[in-house]
Structure formats: structure tokens, C-alpha cells
Design an enzyme around this catalytic site. Structure first.
Site, PDB file in Angstrom:
ATOM      1  N   HIS A  75      41.903  37.887   4.419  1.00  0.00           N
ATOM      2  CA  HIS A  75      41.835  37.458   5.822  1.00  0.00           C
ATOM      3  C   HIS A  75      42.811  36.318   6.111  1.00  0.00           C
ATOM      4  O   HIS A  75      43.369  36.233   7.202  1.00  0.00           O
ATOM      5  CB  HIS A  75      40.416  36.957   6.157  1.00  0.00           C
ATOM      6  CG  HIS A  75      39.478  38.013   6.657  1.00  0.00           C
ATOM      7  ND1 HIS A  75      39.723  38.760   7.800  1.00  0.00           N
ATOM      8  CD2 HIS A  75      38.264  38.404   6.213  1.00  0.00           C
ATOM      9  CE1 HIS A  75      38.694  39.586   8.006  1.00  0.00           C
ATOM     10  NE2 HIS A  75      37.802  39.400   7.060  1.00  0.00           N
TER      11      HIS A  75
ATOM     12  N   GLN B 248      38.369  34.326  11.392  1.00  0.00           N
ATOM     13  CA  GLN B 248      37.328  35.121  12.070  1.00  0.00           C
ATOM     14  C   GLN B 248      36.578  34.303  13.125  1.00  0.00           C
ATOM     15  O   GLN B 248      35.875  34.869  13.955  1.00  0.00           O
ATOM     16  CB  GLN B 248      36.330  35.692  11.056  1.00  0.00           C
ATOM     17  CG  GLN B 248      36.958  36.753  10.149  1.00  0.00           C
ATOM     18  CD  GLN B 248      35.923  37.318   9.183  1.00  0.00           C
ATOM     19  OE1 GLN B 248      35.675  36.730   8.143  1.00  0.00           O
ATOM     20  NE2 GLN B 248      35.315  38.430   9.554  1.00  0.00           N
TER      21      GLN B 248
ATOM     22  N   CYS C 156      32.920  44.505   7.413  1.00  0.00           N
ATOM     23  CA  CYS C 156      33.467  43.213   7.818  1.00  0.00           C
ATOM     24  C   CYS C 156      32.795  42.793   9.117  1.00  0.00           C
ATOM     25  O   CYS C 156      32.626  43.624  10.011  1.00  0.00           O
ATOM     26  CB  CYS C 156      34.976  43.341   8.018  1.00  0.00           C
ATOM     27  SG  CYS C 156      35.766  41.821   8.562  1.00  0.00           S
ATOM     28  N   LEU C 157      32.428  41.519   9.211  1.00  0.00           N
ATOM     29  CA  LEU C 157      31.756  41.041  10.435  1.00  0.00           C
ATOM     30  C   LEU C 157      32.652  41.195  11.667  1.00  0.00           C
ATOM     31  O   LEU C 157      32.157  41.242  12.782  1.00  0.00           O
ATOM     32  CB  LEU C 157      31.333  39.581  10.264  1.00  0.00           C
ATOM     33  CG  LEU C 157      30.240  39.335   9.210  1.00  0.00           C
ATOM     34  CD1 LEU C 157      29.987  37.838   9.053  1.00  0.00           C
ATOM     35  CD2 LEU C 157      28.946  40.051   9.575  1.00  0.00           C
TER      36      LEU C 157
ATOM     37  N   GLY D 171      30.457  36.936   3.576  1.00  0.00           N
ATOM     38  CA  GLY D 171      31.581  36.010   3.614  1.00  0.00           C
ATOM     39  C   GLY D 171      32.144  35.909   5.018  1.00  0.00           C
ATOM     40  O   GLY D 171      31.907  36.783   5.861  1.00  0.00           O
TER      41      GLY D 171
ATOM     42  N   HIS E 101      38.420  40.030  -0.349  1.00  0.00           N
ATOM     43  CA  HIS E 101      38.319  40.355   1.083  1.00  0.00           C
ATOM     44  C   HIS E 101      38.600  39.110   1.941  1.00  0.00           C
ATOM     45  O   HIS E 101      39.369  39.163   2.905  1.00  0.00           O
ATOM     46  CB  HIS E 101      36.913  40.912   1.343  1.00  0.00           C
ATOM     47  CG  HIS E 101      36.611  41.268   2.762  1.00  0.00           C
ATOM     48  ND1 HIS E 101      36.280  42.547   3.159  1.00  0.00           N
ATOM     49  CD2 HIS E 101      36.542  40.520   3.887  1.00  0.00           C
ATOM     50  CE1 HIS E 101      36.049  42.557   4.466  1.00  0.00           C
ATOM     51  NE2 HIS E 101      36.195  41.329   4.933  1.00  0.00           N
ATOM     52  N   GLU E 102      37.966  37.993   1.577  1.00  0.00           N
ATOM     53  CA  GLU E 102      38.110  36.781   2.398  1.00  0.00           C
ATOM     54  C   GLU E 102      39.496  36.158   2.257  1.00  0.00           C
ATOM     55  O   GLU E 102      40.061  35.683   3.237  1.00  0.00           O
ATOM     56  CB  GLU E 102      37.020  35.764   2.054  1.00  0.00           C
ATOM     57  CG  GLU E 102      35.589  36.261   2.241  1.00  0.00           C
ATOM     58  CD  GLU E 102      35.302  36.878   3.606  1.00  0.00           C
ATOM     59  OE1 GLU E 102      35.946  36.501   4.605  1.00  0.00           O
ATOM     60  OE2 GLU E 102      34.444  37.774   3.667  1.00  0.00           O
TER      61      GLU E 102
HETATM   62 ZN    ZN Z   1      36.077  40.439   6.811  1.00  0.00          ZN
END
Ligand code: ZN
Length: 158
Positions: free
Chosen positions: A134, A51, A88-89, A46, A130-131
């Protein structure tokens, strides 16, 4: 389509509360295309707009059953609990155990402004939470109960 730069670590954009999207236009659709390409390029599950430096409520997710594009997503119900090892990226190499709902139902708009309802369990429930976090400047690290080593972690990152 283009791969965008993923904001990382202490980048303050990751802590912003994102704005509701009130105009669904070609510019937004380009953003969604770029976010998907960036997510797949990084082998992520995701990616949320902040991000890639955009403070708007848009996320892309692919938890193994195809691409989801969510505009202004809201959790409308959640139930149960599961433990999951998340990454997480924006925080490469960091993994930790979190507790998330076992099941969530999310309402969002699609790229044409049509309302969609998504039900997620297991990884998809984790990715949705999670997303959406963000978009409120909440990072998975805020919810980690215990950090784990790379070898114990899943290969996937959200
Ligand atoms: Zn993340």
C-alpha cells in the site's frame, strides 16, 4: 482516538507512493492510534496510512497476536511461497487468491523511533506484504491470480 474515513475503490490516494517519515511526534502517534481504532472498527487485519488519506509510510497490523505499529517498514528478507485469499478494507466484498512469501522479515521503527524487527509467517507474512505494498501504491488486486466468491473467502480483511 477517532475513527477515520477509509478511502476506497478508485480513490487516487491509494495509488500514491508514500513518503518516508522523518519526524516521529505526537501528531504521528495520534495517526497511529486512529489507524488502529479504524482497523479494529472495520474488523481488519491491517491498515496503511494512505487508506486514511495520509501519504506517509506507516501501517498498523493485528494478525491475531497483538497490535503492530510500523513506521517506514522495509522487507529485509523473504522466503518460500504461499497462496492466500486476500481482501482489503479499501475494496469491500472483493476477494482474490494471491501468492505471497511464506515468511518475511521486516524492519521498521516503532512509535518511539526505536528500530524493531518483525518476523511473519502465514497471515502475518501476507499482512506485512499487503500493507507495505500500500505504501508504494500497490493494491492486492494487482497481484490477484483468481478472484473468489465471498463464501470461499476468509472472514478477515486486510
Ligand atoms: Zn489493503
Amino acid at each position: 482516538m477517532a475513527i477515520r474515513i477509509i478511502r476506497k475503490d478508485e480513490d487516487e490516494v491509494l495509488r500514491k507512493k508514500c513518503k518516508e517519515i522523518d519526524k516521529i511526534d505526537d501528531k504521528l502517534r495520534v495517526l497511529l492510534d486512529d489507524m488502529a481504532e479504524t482497523m479494529y472498527d472495520a474488523n481488519g487485519v491491517g491498515l496503511a496510512a494512505p487508506q486514511v488519506g495520509i501519504i506517509k509510510r506507516a501501517v498498523v497490523i493485528d494478525a491475531g497476536s497483538g497490535l503492530l505499529e510500523l513506521i517506514n517498514p522495509k522487507v529485509i528478507s523473504e522466503s518460500g511461497e504461499q497462496s492466500y485469499i486476500e481482501g482489503c478494507l479499501s475494496y469491500p466484498g472483493i476477494y482474490g487468491e494471491t501468492k505471497r512469501p511464506a515468511k518475511v522479515v521486516v524492519e521498521a521503527l516503532d512509535r518511539n523511533g526505536k528500530k524493531q524487527v518483525i518476523e511473519g509467517e502465514q497471515l502475518l507474512a501476507v499482512a506485512l506484504c499487503h500493507e507495505i505494498d500500500h505504501l508504494d501504491g500497490i493494491i492486492f488486486k494487482d497481484k490477484v491470480i483468481k478472484y473468489v466468491e465471498r463464501e470461499e473467502a476468509e472472514e478477515d480483511e486486510e
